[in-house]
Design an enzyme around this catalytic site. Structure first.
Site, PDB file in Angstrom:
ATOM      1  N   SER A  22      56.450  96.855  32.958  1.00  9.66           N
ATOM      2  CA  SER A  22      55.479  96.505  32.131  1.00  9.66           C
ATOM      3  C   SER A  22      55.046  97.427  31.032  1.00  9.66           C
ATOM      4  O   SER A  22      54.162  98.000  31.392  1.00  9.66           O
ATOM      5  CB  SER A  22      54.544  95.291  32.730  1.00  9.66           C
ATOM      6  OG  SER A  22      54.581  94.298  32.910  1.00  9.66           O
ATOM      7  N   GLU A 174      51.066  84.037  27.261  1.00 14.95           N
ATOM      8  CA  GLU A 174      50.853  84.301  28.539  1.00 14.95           C
ATOM      9  C   GLU A 174      49.630  83.633  29.280  1.00 14.95           C
ATOM     10  O   GLU A 174      48.854  84.358  30.222  1.00 14.95           O
ATOM     11  CB  GLU A 174      50.553  86.288  28.491  1.00 14.95           C
ATOM     12  CG  GLU A 174      51.491  86.843  27.758  1.00 14.95           C
ATOM     13  CD  GLU A 174      52.479  87.713  28.422  1.00 14.95           C
ATOM     14  OE1 GLU A 174      51.953  87.988  29.540  1.00 14.95           O
ATOM     15  OE2 GLU A 174      53.685  87.857  27.992  1.00 14.95           O
ATOM     16  N   HIS A 244      46.277  91.876  28.086  1.00 17.10           N
ATOM     17  CA  HIS A 244      45.915  90.686  28.108  1.00 17.10           C
ATOM     18  C   HIS A 244      44.336  90.624  27.944  1.00 17.10           C
ATOM     19  O   HIS A 244      43.754  91.922  28.010  1.00 17.10           O
ATOM     20  CB  HIS A 244      45.853  89.983  29.316  1.00 17.10           C
ATOM     21  CG  HIS A 244      47.406  89.864  29.975  1.00 17.10           C
ATOM     22  ND1 HIS A 244      47.768  89.957  31.030  1.00 17.10           N
ATOM     23  CD2 HIS A 244      48.487  89.101  29.146  1.00 17.10           C
ATOM     24  CE1 HIS A 244      49.220  89.433  31.082  1.00 17.10           C
ATOM     25  NE2 HIS A 244      49.662  88.922  29.864  1.00 17.10           N
ATOM     26  N   CYS A 358      43.413  88.665  37.336  1.00  9.20           N
ATOM     27  CA  CYS A 358      44.681  88.231  37.264  1.00  9.20           C
ATOM     28  C   CYS A 358      45.267  87.219  38.299  1.00  9.20           C
ATOM     29  O   CYS A 358      46.307  86.516  38.079  1.00  9.20           O
ATOM     30  CB  CYS A 358      45.695  89.379  37.211  1.00  9.20           C
ATOM     31  SG  CYS A 358      45.250  90.671  35.968  1.00  9.20           S
TER      32      CYS A 358
HETATM   33  O1  SUG Z   1      52.316  90.997  33.316  1.00  6.65           O
HETATM   34  N1  SUG Z   1      52.210  93.366  35.909  1.00  6.65           N
HETATM   35  C1  SUG Z   1      51.634  92.301  35.311  1.00  6.65           C
HETATM   36  C2  SUG Z   1      50.225  92.049  35.483  1.00  6.65           C
HETATM   37  C3  SUG Z   1      49.587  90.881  34.962  1.00  6.65           C
HETATM   38  C4  SUG Z   1      48.222  91.058  35.005  1.00  6.65           C
HETATM   39  N2  SUG Z   1      47.621  89.637  34.674  1.00  6.65           N
HETATM   40  C5  SUG Z   1      46.461  89.636  33.769  1.00  6.65           C
HETATM   41  N3  SUG Z   1      45.985  90.584  33.080  1.00  6.65           N
HETATM   42  N4  SUG Z   1      45.936  88.556  33.789  1.00  6.65           N
HETATM   43  C6  SUG Z   1      52.205  92.221  33.975  1.00  6.65           C
HETATM   44  O2  SUG Z   1      52.259  93.219  33.085  1.00  6.65           O
HETATM   45  C7  SUG Z   1      54.163  94.896  36.836  1.00  6.65           C
HETATM   46  C8  SUG Z   1      55.626  94.452  37.279  1.00  6.65           C
HETATM   47  C9  SUG Z   1      56.285  95.937  37.644  1.00  6.65           C
HETATM   48  O3  SUG Z   1      56.117  96.730  36.880  1.00  6.65           O
HETATM   49  O4  SUG Z   1      57.274  95.994  38.596  1.00  6.65           O
HETATM   50  C10 SUG Z   1      53.790  93.500  35.963  1.00  6.65           C
HETATM   51  O5  SUG Z   1      54.314  92.542  35.937  1.00  6.65           O
END
Ligand code: SUG
Length: 427
Positions: A22, A174, A244, A358
Site C-alpha cells: 500500500s 474505500e 483514509h 479499520c
Molecule cells: O488499505 N493495508 C490497508 C490498511 C487499511 C486500513 N483501513 C482504514 N484506514 N480504514 C490499506 O492500505 C497493507 C497490505 C500489505 O502491505 O501487505 C494494507 O493493505
C-alpha cells in the site's frame, strides 16, 4: 425507530502478511518484507472483540476472504485446477500472486459504506460495498464482500446490499473509512459526511476516495440532494500518511474528534455541520500529524457505552506515544462526552496500517431489523472461544513474504478456511 450500533470486526485471515502493497500507507511500506504472525494477529483481533463485549457493546464479525484469490487469477488467464493456477502465477507473476494473497479484508471499515435506516428514505439500512479499486490487492475484495454481506444482512425488507461501484479508478471507493455519520444519537436522523481526496493535487501518494464515488454511494443509499456533505481531505494529511479519513478523524453520534489538519475548508465545514446539528461537539486534538499517524490516535473507535458516556478504544501505540497519551488524558478530563480510554493490542494489524477503527464495520441496526441478520455472525463468549480455539489450531504461526509462493501455505490457508466454515455452521 430505535437503532443501536453493532461493530462487525474483520477476522484476520490465515495469510496475513507484510508484502508492502500500500503506497501512501506508512506502516505497510515501513514493514515490507517482515515476517508476520497470522495466528497472533487473529487472536489479537478476537481479544479486541472480547474487550468491546466486556464493555457491554454488541459485537459481530466478518469472515476472512479465501486467499490466495483464485477467481481473479483465473479471470486474468491462469488456467487449470486451483493448485495449477497458483503454481503458474507463482512462477510467472509472483508480484500478482502476492497481491492475490493479502488478508486485507480484515480491515472491515473498507468493506462498505453504511447508510443508516433513519437517513435512507426507505427505512432500510443500506450497505454499499466498496470497490477498493485504487490498490490492486484490495480491488480483489469486493465480490466476496458482497456475497458475505448479502448472506449476513439477508432480509431485504430491512437491508439493501449494493454491489461495488463500476468505473474502476474513476469511481474509487474505500467505504466507511471515509464516511462519518453525525446525529444527536444513533436513532435520530443524521448528517452523512463523505470525505474524499482531490484530483491532480500533485501529491506523492494516491488519493483513494473519489468525490464522484462518494456521490454515487450517497445516491444508492437514498440520501436526497442537499443532505450529504462532501468534504475534501487536506493534502497535508494525505502526504503525512492519512490514506483514509479515519486516520485523522472519527465521529460517533454528536461528537467529532479530529486532527486540526484533517480537512480542507475546515471553517466552512464546521460551520455548516454545527448549523445542521446544534448538539455537535467538535474535539480537535493538536498533536503532530506524524505522531497521529504513528500512534493512530484518530483510528480509535469512539463508542457510546450503555450508561451513555463515550469511550475511545485506542491502539497500544497511542499509549506509548507521550504527547498523544497526554492529549488523551486532557481530552478525557475535558468537557466532551468522551470519558474513558480503553487500550487494545492490535499490533500485527497496526504494522500494516490498520488500527482498531479499520478493523470494524459499524452498522446501525434498527431493533425491528435484528431478526433479519444471520445471528451466527453475532458474537458471545462461547463463539469467541470457539473461534480462538480454531485459530490456535489452524492459523499459520508465521508467514514470510517468500512463503506466499509455496503450496504449503495455500493448503494450510484453505484448511483453515474449511475449519472456519464448519465452526460457523456449528454456531
Ligand atoms: O488499505 N493495508 C490497508 C490498511 C487499511 C486500513 N483501513 C482504514 N484506514 N480504514 C490499506 O492500505 C497493507 C497490505 C500489505 O502491505 O501487505 C494494507 O493493505
Amino acid at each position: 425507530m430505535r437503532v443501536s450500533e453493532i461493530n462487525f470486526d474483520g477476522l484476520v485471515g490465515p495469510t496475513h502478511n507484510y508484502a508492502g502493497l500500500s503506497l501512501g500507507n506508512v506502516a505497510s511500506q515501513g514493514n515490507a518484507g517482515e515476517t508476520s504472525k497470522p495466528r497472533a494477529a487473529a487472536l489479537e483481533g478476537l481479544s479486541k472483540m472480547g474487550q468491546l463485549m466486556a464493555l457491554g457493546l454488541e459485537q459481530g464479525f466478518l469472515p476472512p476472504h479465501h486467499r490466495p484469490a483464485v477467481g481473479p487469477l483465473r479471470a486474468l488467464g491462469f488456467a487449470g485446477t486451483d493448485a495449477q493456477i497458483l503454481a503458474q502465477a507463482a512462477a510467472e507473476d509472483p508480484a500478482l500472486l502476492r497481491n492475490a494473497s493479502s488478508a486485507s479484508a480484515m480491515w472491515a471499515a473498507n468493506a462498505a459504506t453504511i447508510i443508516a435506516a433513519p437517513d435512507s428514505g426507505d427505512g432500510r439500512t443500506h450497505l454499499a460495498v466498496a470497490n477498493l479499486s485504487t490498490m490492486l490487492h484490495r480491488s480483489f475484495e469486493h465480490e466476496e464482500t458482497y456475497r458475505n454481506l448479502r448472506a449476513i444482512f439477508h432480509d431485504e425488507t430491512h437491508f439493501a446490499v449494493h454491489r461495488a461501484l463500476p468505473g474502476g479508478a474513476h469511481f474509487s471507493d474505500e467505504g466507511a473509512a471515509n464516511h462519518m455519520r453525525l446525529a444527536a444519537d444513533h436513532s435520530a436522523r443524521g448528517v452523512n459526511v463523505f470525505v474524499h481526496g482531490g484530483e491532480a493535487r500533485g501529491g506523492r501518494y494516491p488519493e483513494r476516495q473519489q468525490k464522484r464515488a462518494s456521490e454515487a454511494v450517497a445516491r444508492l443509499g437514498g440520501l436526497k440532494a442537499g443532505d450529504p456533505m462532501f468534504v475534501r481531505q487536506s493534502l497535508t494529511a494525505v502526504e503525512a500518511g492519512a490514506f483514509h479519513n479515519d486516520v485523522v478523524a472519527v465521529a460517533n453520534e454528536r461528537v467529532l474528534l479530529a486532527h486540526p489538519d484533517a480537512f480542507d475548508d475546515k471553517g466552512l465545514f464546521f460551520d455548516v455541520l454545527s448549523a445542521r446539528l446544534p448538539q455537535l461537539v467538535i474535539a480537535e486534538v493538536d498533536v503532530s500529524l506524524e505522531a497521529a499517524v504513528r500512534s493512530y490516535l484518530f483510528n480509535s473507535q469512539l463508542v457510546t457505552l450503555p450508561d451513555g458516556d463515550m469511550a475511545l478504544i485506542l491502539p497500544a501505540e497511542a499509549e506509548a506515544e507521550n504527547t498523544v497519551w497526554a492529549a488523551v488524558q486532557k481530552l478525557i478530563d475535558g468537557p466532551s462526552p468522551i470519558r474513558r480510554a480503553v487500550v487494545v493490542d492490535v499490533r500485527e494489524s497496526m504494522r500494516n496500517g490498520g488500527g482498531p477503527a479499520c478493523l470494524r464495520l459499524r452498522v446501525a441496526v434498527p431493533d425491528a431489523a435484528r431478526a433479519g441478520l444471520d445471528q451466527r455472525f453475532l458474537l458471545n463468549e462461547r463463539r469467541i472461544e470457539a473461534l480462538s480455539v480454531l485459530v490456535e489450531r489452524t492459523w499459520p504461526e508465521a508467514v514470510a513474504p517468500s512463503d506466499l509462493l509455496l503450496p504449503d501455505l495455500w493448503r494450510d490457508a484453505a484448511a483453515a478456511m474449511d475449519g472456519l466454515r464448519a465452526t460457523i455452521q456449528g454456531f
